[in-house]
Design a protein around this motif. Structure first.
Motif, short mmCIF file in Angstrom:
data_model
loop_
_atom_site.label_atom_id
_atom_site.label_comp_id
_atom_site.label_asym_id
_atom_site.label_seq_id
_atom_site.Cartn_x
_atom_site.Cartn_y
_atom_site.Cartn_z
N ARG A 172 6.86 70.55 -52.78
CA ARG A 172 5.41 70.49 -53.00
C ARG A 172 4.95 69.13 -53.51
N CYS A 173 5.72 68.58 -54.44
CA CYS A 173 5.31 67.34 -55.11
C CYS A 173 5.82 66.07 -54.44
N CYS A 174 6.90 66.19 -53.71
CA CYS A 174 7.55 64.98 -53.20
C CYS A 174 7.44 64.82 -51.69
N ALA A 175 6.53 65.53 -51.06
CA ALA A 175 6.40 65.48 -49.61
C ALA A 175 6.21 64.05 -49.10
N LEU A 222 7.17 72.02 -49.06
CA LEU A 222 6.55 70.99 -48.21
C LEU A 222 5.42 71.56 -47.37
N LEU A 223 5.62 72.78 -46.87
CA LEU A 223 4.63 73.41 -45.99
C LEU A 223 3.64 74.27 -46.76
N ARG A 224 3.66 74.14 -48.08
CA ARG A 224 2.65 74.76 -48.95
C ARG A 224 2.65 76.29 -48.93
N GLU A 225 3.84 76.88 -48.89
CA GLU A 225 3.95 78.34 -49.03
C GLU A 225 3.42 78.71 -50.42
N PRO A 226 2.55 79.70 -50.52
CA PRO A 226 2.06 80.11 -51.85
C PRO A 226 3.23 80.53 -52.75
N PHE A 227 3.16 80.14 -54.01
CA PHE A 227 4.26 80.36 -54.94
C PHE A 227 4.56 81.85 -55.14
N ALA A 228 3.55 82.68 -55.21
CA ALA A 228 3.77 84.11 -55.45
C ALA A 228 4.60 84.74 -54.33
N SER A 229 4.25 84.49 -53.08
CA SER A 229 5.02 85.07 -51.98
C SER A 229 6.41 84.43 -51.91
N PHE A 230 6.51 83.14 -52.22
CA PHE A 230 7.80 82.46 -52.25
C PHE A 230 8.75 83.14 -53.24
#
Length: 142
Positions: A59-62, A110-118
């Motif tokens: 998320r942060c290092c893309a 990287l592809l911005r999957e929501p954290f809750a579902s992840f």
């Protein structure tokens, strides 16, 4: 102390660093450490949180993914990205798998999957892995 060691082994194993948490769990089970449910829960929590580090890195290092020092090789990242795009968030059920599991969790960030579902999907996958390990080891440890 055994629980903290297991947590740390599981946490590190889920990051992009090489480690084996299954052997740590199997060793503790074979040595008769109890309760089994707590060992499985600790391993699951550590491994899931380690995967969350990968998600956060993604998320942060893309913007750094094309740098030489980036922790995942371009080819591995490309394979994981293609897999993730083809199968979506459900590909995270393979986050337990050697070789592709850790890059998949990074790609999810990287592809911005929501954290809750992840966390939900990865946590279930990790739990399933440790339940299988326990199921394989316990009959031999008796």
């Amino acid at each position: 102390m055994a629980f903290w060691g297991l947590f740390l082994a599981a946490f590190v194993a889920a990051t992009l660093l090489p480690a084996q948490s299954e052997l740590a769990l199997a060793g503790l089970l074979a040595a008769g450490h109890k309760p089994v449910w707590l060992l499985v829960a600790v391993a699951t929590a550590g491994n899931t949180l380690g995967s969350a580090v990968n998600w956060l890195l993604g998320r942060c290092c893309a913007r750094f993914q094309n740098e030489r020092w980036f922790p995942v090789k371009k080819e591995k990242l490309g394979k994981a990205r293609a897999w993730y795009r083809a199968y979506g968030r459900w590909s995270l059920l393979l986050s337990w798998a050697p070789v592709i599991g850790d890059p998949l969790t990074l790609v999810a960030g990287l592809l911005r999957e929501p954290f809750a579902s992840f966390i939900l999907i990865v946590g279930l996958a990790k739990l399933a892995r440790y339940l299988v390990v326990a199921g394989l080891v316990l009959p031999w440890a008796a």
